[in-house]
Write an enzyme that holds these catalytic residues in place. Structure first.
Site, PDB file in Angstrom:
ATOM      1  N   SER A 138       0.871  -1.180   0.000  1.00 40.67           N
ATOM      2  CA  SER A 138       0.000   0.000   0.000  1.00 40.67           C
ATOM      3  C   SER A 138       0.906   1.229   0.000  1.00 40.67           C
ATOM      4  O   SER A 138       2.081   1.137   0.391  1.00 40.67           O
ATOM      5  CB  SER A 138      -0.840  -0.024   1.281  1.00 40.67           C
ATOM      6  OG  SER A 138      -1.404   1.248   1.528  1.00 40.67           O
ATOM      7  N   TYR A 153      -2.158  -1.612  10.925  1.00 35.71           N
ATOM      8  CA  TYR A 153      -2.195  -1.832   9.476  1.00 35.71           C
ATOM      9  C   TYR A 153      -0.958  -1.194   8.829  1.00 35.71           C
ATOM     10  O   TYR A 153      -0.288  -1.798   7.994  1.00 35.71           O
ATOM     11  CB  TYR A 153      -3.483  -1.235   8.910  1.00 35.71           C
ATOM     12  CG  TYR A 153      -3.645  -1.389   7.423  1.00 35.71           C
ATOM     13  CD1 TYR A 153      -3.994  -2.622   6.874  1.00 35.71           C
ATOM     14  CD2 TYR A 153      -3.459  -0.313   6.555  1.00 35.71           C
ATOM     15  CE1 TYR A 153      -4.150  -2.767   5.492  1.00 35.71           C
ATOM     16  CE2 TYR A 153      -3.616  -0.443   5.187  1.00 35.71           C
ATOM     17  CZ  TYR A 153      -3.964  -1.675   4.661  1.00 35.71           C
ATOM     18  OH  TYR A 153      -4.113  -1.818   3.310  1.00 35.71           O
TER      19      TYR A 153
HETATM   20  N1  LIG Z   1      -8.764  -0.773  -0.167  1.00 35.66           N
HETATM   21  C1  LIG Z   1      -7.708   0.009  -0.125  1.00 35.66           C
HETATM   22  O1  LIG Z   1      -7.808   1.252  -0.028  1.00 35.66           O
HETATM   23  C2  LIG Z   1      -6.330  -0.565  -0.234  1.00 35.66           C
HETATM   24  C3  LIG Z   1      -5.259   0.320  -0.487  1.00 35.66           C
HETATM   25  C4  LIG Z   1      -3.972  -0.197  -0.601  1.00 35.66           C
HETATM   26  C5  LIG Z   1      -3.743  -1.556  -0.433  1.00 35.66           C
HETATM   27  N2  LIG Z   1      -4.804  -2.391  -0.164  1.00 35.66           N
HETATM   28  C6  LIG Z   1      -4.507  -3.793   0.007  1.00 35.66           C
HETATM   29  O2  LIG Z   1      -5.160  -4.528  -1.009  1.00 35.66           O
HETATM   30  C7  LIG Z   1      -5.442  -5.853  -0.541  1.00 35.66           C
HETATM   31  C8  LIG Z   1      -6.905  -6.158  -0.745  1.00 35.66           C
HETATM   32  O3  LIG Z   1      -7.666  -5.240   0.007  1.00 35.66           O
HETATM   33  P1  LIG Z   1      -9.213  -4.918  -0.275  1.00 35.66           P
HETATM   34  O4  LIG Z   1      -9.344  -3.459  -0.174  1.00 35.66           O
HETATM   35  O5  LIG Z   1      -9.653  -5.636  -1.466  1.00 35.66           O
HETATM   36  O6  LIG Z   1      -9.837  -5.510   1.059  1.00 35.66           O
HETATM   37  P2  LIG Z   1     -11.063  -6.505   1.317  1.00 35.66           P
HETATM   38  O7  LIG Z   1     -12.140  -6.265   0.334  1.00 35.66           O
HETATM   39  O8  LIG Z   1     -11.343  -6.370   2.771  1.00 35.66           O
HETATM   40  O9  LIG Z   1     -10.408  -7.915   1.007  1.00 35.66           O
HETATM   41  C9  LIG Z   1      -9.505  -8.527   1.875  1.00 35.66           C
HETATM   42  C10 LIG Z   1      -9.648 -10.008   1.680  1.00 35.66           C
HETATM   43  O10 LIG Z   1      -8.720 -10.685   2.542  1.00 35.66           O
HETATM   44  C11 LIG Z   1      -9.349 -11.870   3.015  1.00 35.66           C
HETATM   45  N3  LIG Z   1      -8.701 -12.263   4.270  1.00 35.66           N
HETATM   46  C12 LIG Z   1      -8.501 -11.525   5.378  1.00 35.66           C
HETATM   47  N4  LIG Z   1      -7.903 -12.239   6.321  1.00 35.66           N
HETATM   48  C13 LIG Z   1      -7.686 -13.470   5.817  1.00 35.66           C
HETATM   49  C14 LIG Z   1      -7.102 -14.658   6.315  1.00 35.66           C
HETATM   50  N5  LIG Z   1      -6.621 -14.742   7.564  1.00 35.66           N
HETATM   51  N6  LIG Z   1      -7.066 -15.746   5.504  1.00 35.66           N
HETATM   52  C15 LIG Z   1      -7.552 -15.692   4.251  1.00 35.66           C
HETATM   53  N7  LIG Z   1      -8.125 -14.585   3.723  1.00 35.66           N
HETATM   54  C16 LIG Z   1      -8.196 -13.495   4.495  1.00 35.66           C
HETATM   55  C17 LIG Z   1     -10.819 -11.489   3.167  1.00 35.66           C
HETATM   56  O11 LIG Z   1     -11.685 -12.594   2.988  1.00 35.66           O
HETATM   57  P3  LIG Z   1     -12.391 -13.359   4.242  1.00 35.66           P
HETATM   58  O12 LIG Z   1     -12.873 -12.279   5.169  1.00 35.66           O
HETATM   59  O13 LIG Z   1     -13.451 -14.186   3.643  1.00 35.66           O
HETATM   60  O14 LIG Z   1     -11.282 -14.159   4.820  1.00 35.66           O
HETATM   61  C18 LIG Z   1     -11.018 -10.524   2.008  1.00 35.66           C
HETATM   62  O15 LIG Z   1     -11.502 -11.198   0.852  1.00 35.66           O
HETATM   63  C19 LIG Z   1      -5.017  -5.859   0.932  1.00 35.66           C
HETATM   64  O16 LIG Z   1      -3.715  -6.366   1.032  1.00 35.66           O
HETATM   65  C20 LIG Z   1      -5.020  -4.390   1.300  1.00 35.66           C
HETATM   66  O17 LIG Z   1      -4.175  -4.125   2.380  1.00 35.66           O
HETATM   67  C21 LIG Z   1      -6.079  -1.931  -0.071  1.00 35.66           C
END
Ligand SMILES: NC(=O)c1ccc[n+]([C@@H]2O[C@H](COP(=O)([O-])OP(=O)(O)OC[C@H]3O[C@@H](n4cnc5c(N)ncnc54)[C@H](OP(=O)(O)O)[C@@H]3O)[C@@H](O)[C@H]2O)c1
Length: 245
Positions: free
Chosen positions: A138, A151
């Site tokens: 990120s 985080y």
């Molecule tokens: N959204 C943003 O603004 C943003 C910005 C920069 C980077 N990111 C990064 O992008 C990536 C995806 O984020 P997102 O925004 O798409 O978030 P999200 O919609 O909350 O997706 C996160 C996913 O991780 C899974 N997860 C969490 N803990 C887990 C575990 N212990 N085992 C297996 N699966 C697990 C969740 O599924 P379950 O709950 O079903 O396990 C969920 O599908 C992350 O690494 C996040 O840090 C996001």
């Protein structure tokens, strides 16, 4: 890097950025597996993308990761791209009596989850002539955001892990790629008011970055944060925190 005909695992791929990546890589002619903890969310994803393989797995649990790896060895033995995307984010006030527990959960899922999956799946990747281990960090990996101390530290740690593994694996067939999105419009930051990139735009940038053999794939505001952090670290903190009202 070839971006079609690959066998790809995306962790945390039943929603958000992971699901957008799954959709884009399927469209580009790849076989895609996603994992996540919730079987219900995985079933919804599979209904939306019938070609998708789904595996229930809690990445914080080495036994669960081992079971996923065994299934992949049997059903997707040519696995050659792993995208470590799963993460949790707990906005918190550090005075919160529950802060240590919430931060431990972030460390377990984000850091140990990535390490567990990468360590277990590396031997599968190393069997392939051209493989890729990607880690989603990120812009917060460059400069921390207030209100998300746990985080932020996990993303800085993953930035370090990606760089360390890149050096460790430089003599192997496995290329280590860091994917650095800015704020993205997903459930993770649903309540945050700031400019957000669409998940599909992130997926497009990742596909383009892979095709161009980039080892660090930045997009949108993370280009600026990266440069600022190298030259004026305090300005990077102001830019990151300016987007979090
Ligand atoms: N959204 C943003 O603004 C943003 C910005 C920069 C980077 N990111 C990064 O992008 C990536 C995806 O984020 P997102 O925004 O798409 O978030 P999200 O919609 O909350 O997706 C996160 C996913 O991780 C899974 N997860 C969490 N803990 C887990 C575990 N212990 N085992 C297996 N699966 C697990 C969740 O599924 P379950 O709950 O079903 O396990 C969920 O599908 C992350 O690494 C996040 O840090 C996001």
């Amino acid at each position: 890097m070839q971006t079609s005909g690959r066998e790809i695992l995306i962790t945390g791929g039943a929603g958000g950025i992971g699901m957008a990546l799954a959709r884009r890589f399927l469209d580009a002619g790849n076989a895609v597996t996603v994992c996540g903890r919730s079987p219900e969310r995985l079933a919804v994803a599979a209904a939306e993308l019938p070609a998708l393989r789904t595996i229930a797995c809690d990445l914080t649990d080495p036994t669960s990761v081992d079971a996923m790896a065994q299934r992949l060895e049997a059903e997707a033995p040519d696995l050659d791209i792993v995208i470590n995307n799963a993460a949790v984010n707990h906005p918190l006030d550090f005075h919160d009596p529950d802060a240590p527990r919430k931060i431990r959960e972030e460390v377990d899922a984000n850091i140990m989850g990535t390490i567990n999956a990468s360590w277990r799946l590396l031997p599968l990747l190393e069997r392939q002539p051209e493989a890729c281990l990607a880690i989603v960090t990120s812009g917060i990996a460059y400069a921390p955001a207030m209100g998300v101390p746990g985080y932020s530290l996990t993303k800085a740690a993953l930035n370090s892990l990606a760089r360390s593994l890149r050096m460790t694996l430089h003599n192997t067939s496995v290329q280590v790629v860091e994917i650095v999105p800015p704020a993205v419009d997903t459930d993770m930051i649903r309540d945050l008011r700031c400019r957000k990139m669409a998940p599909a735009t992130v997926a497009e940038a990742v596909l383009r970055g892979f095709a161009k053999d980039k080892s660090e794939i930045r997009m949108g505001q993370t280009h600026l944060t990266h440069i600022l952090n190298r030259m004026w670290p305090r300005s990077a903190e102001l830019v990151i925190n300016g987007s979090f009202h």
